[in-house]
Scaffold this motif. Structure first.
Motif, short mmCIF file in Angstrom:
data_model
loop_
_atom_site.label_atom_id
_atom_site.label_comp_id
_atom_site.label_asym_id
_atom_site.label_seq_id
_atom_site.Cartn_x
_atom_site.Cartn_y
_atom_site.Cartn_z
N THR A 10 2.30 -62.53 1.68
CA THR A 10 2.68 -61.13 1.90
C THR A 10 4.02 -61.11 2.63
O THR A 10 4.17 -61.76 3.67
N GLN A 12 7.15 -60.52 4.95
CA GLN A 12 7.36 -60.07 6.32
C GLN A 12 8.84 -60.04 6.66
O GLN A 12 9.31 -59.12 7.32
N ILE A 37 7.45 -48.20 7.17
CA ILE A 37 6.24 -49.02 7.17
C ILE A 37 6.08 -49.76 8.49
O ILE A 37 4.95 -50.07 8.91
N THR A 40 3.47 -48.68 10.92
CA THR A 40 2.08 -48.84 10.56
C THR A 40 1.63 -50.27 10.87
O THR A 40 2.45 -51.14 11.15
N GLN A 41 0.35 -50.51 10.75
CA GLN A 41 -0.18 -51.85 10.98
C GLN A 41 0.40 -52.86 9.99
O GLN A 41 0.68 -54.01 10.35
N GLN A 42 0.60 -52.42 8.74
CA GLN A 42 1.09 -53.34 7.70
C GLN A 42 2.48 -53.86 8.01
O GLN A 42 2.83 -54.98 7.63
N TRP A 270 0.55 -53.49 -1.00
CA TRP A 270 -0.40 -52.82 -0.11
C TRP A 270 -1.20 -51.69 -0.77
O TRP A 270 -2.01 -51.06 -0.12
N PHE A 274 -1.19 -46.25 -0.30
CA PHE A 274 -0.32 -46.50 0.84
C PHE A 274 1.13 -46.16 0.49
O PHE A 274 1.84 -45.51 1.28
#
Length: 300
Positions: A10, A12, A37, A40-42, A270, A274
């Motif tokens: 994923t 980052q 984004i 947010t948690q993601q 995601w 989302f």
């Protein structure tokens, strides 16, 4: 909707290739989606790194830096102002790179990561300070703009060089040497820059609709798709080809199409709900009805 290549982590760490004369919205639109984004948690661990030939100010207008020993070649694509500058001096946002192409490539070859100066809070003193952070290259992002196709002319020798020559060499190296872990993404004529590396040969791709014929003619080994909003090329398209890039390449049409491209990428990683939520927060009307590789009625 996970990324098709399930071995891909994923994303980052997002790295953006800068050069003099790139289109502001090409990068600002997609990056604002990522910035949203991060709230947010993601996205709480997202990082952003700007790369360029040098660490000085990168002009978004097609103007050479103040200490340059070269000038842009006369081009019929944009008018010059009274002082002979393409795009003019008076309206020139600038960005500063975090790392040069040369330093980033050297660090990748030494450690597999790029070292960046970041601001963080000292846990003992509570004060903000600058420290070093090492980052993998998850996504390599390439904007377009008139600077991707202008030439420089040396003031002494008269030698003619493509403005993005150093960017092309860097992108080719980091991709072929396996440092890009998730995907390469381009907006507008960023795919023209990428095509110069040879990494798009045999793959499907798109580019700015108004520049489509010129770009396609320059790179006949690419499977250009006209009137498409965005195209996602999977590694299988060049399976068995030696010396190529074995990752995903996402390309989009001109300028604002880059925001659609990024929202589709977000949806793939995601989920669609989302991505829709991110679009709503930005009050952006995502062209979700135009799927991957589909003809966009807008260009008709």
């Amino acid at each position: 909707m996970p990324l098709t290549n399930t071995s891909v982590p994923t994303p980052q760490n997002f790295f953006v290739v800068l050069y003099h004369g790139h289109q502001l919205l090409d990068s600002a639109g997609p990056l604002d989606i990522l910035s949203t984004i991060t709230k947010t948690q993601q996205g709480r661990n997202f990082t952003l790194t700007f790369l360029a030939e040098d660490l000085g100010a990168i002009n978004l207008a097609a103007i050479p830096p103040v200490d340059a020993d070269w000038d842009f070649e006369e081009s019929g694509e944009m008018p010059r102002d009274d002082e002979g500058m393409v795009g003019g001096r008076g309206f020139n946002p600038t960005l500063n790179a975090d790392v040069s192409f040369e330093d980033a490539l050297r660090e990748l070859r030494d450690t597999g990561k790029v070292e960046v100066n970041v601001r963080g809070r000292n846990s003992e003193t509570g004060r903000w300070e600058v420290r070093k952070e090492s980052r993998n290259v998850d996504v390599l992002f390439i904007p377009g703009g008139i600077g991707s196709r202008l030439y420089r002319v040396d003031n002494v020798s008269g030698e003619r060089t493509l403005n993005v020559k150093s960017a092309i060499e860097f992108v080719r190296a980091v991709c072929l040497e396996g440092y890009v872990r998730s995907a390469v993404m381009t907006v507008c004529t960023g795919s023209d820059l990428l095509a110069h590396t040879g990494l798009l040969d045999g793959r499907r791709a798109t580019t700015n609709a108004m520049a489509f014929e010129k770009v396609a003619k320059r790179h006949e080994g690419v499977k250009w798709l006209e009137k498409r909003r965005w195209v996602r090329s999977l590694p299988e398209e060049v399976q068995g080809k030696e010396g190529g890039f074995d990752g995903e390449i996402w390309t989009s049409a001109g300028i604002s199409a880059g925001m659609d491209l990024m929202l589709w990428f977000v949806a793939e990683v995601w989920g669609g709900d989302f991505a829709r939520g991110v679009g709503r927060r930005l009050e952006y009307e995502w062209r979700e009805n135009v799927g991957e590789g589909e003809v966009d009625p807008y260009y008709e």
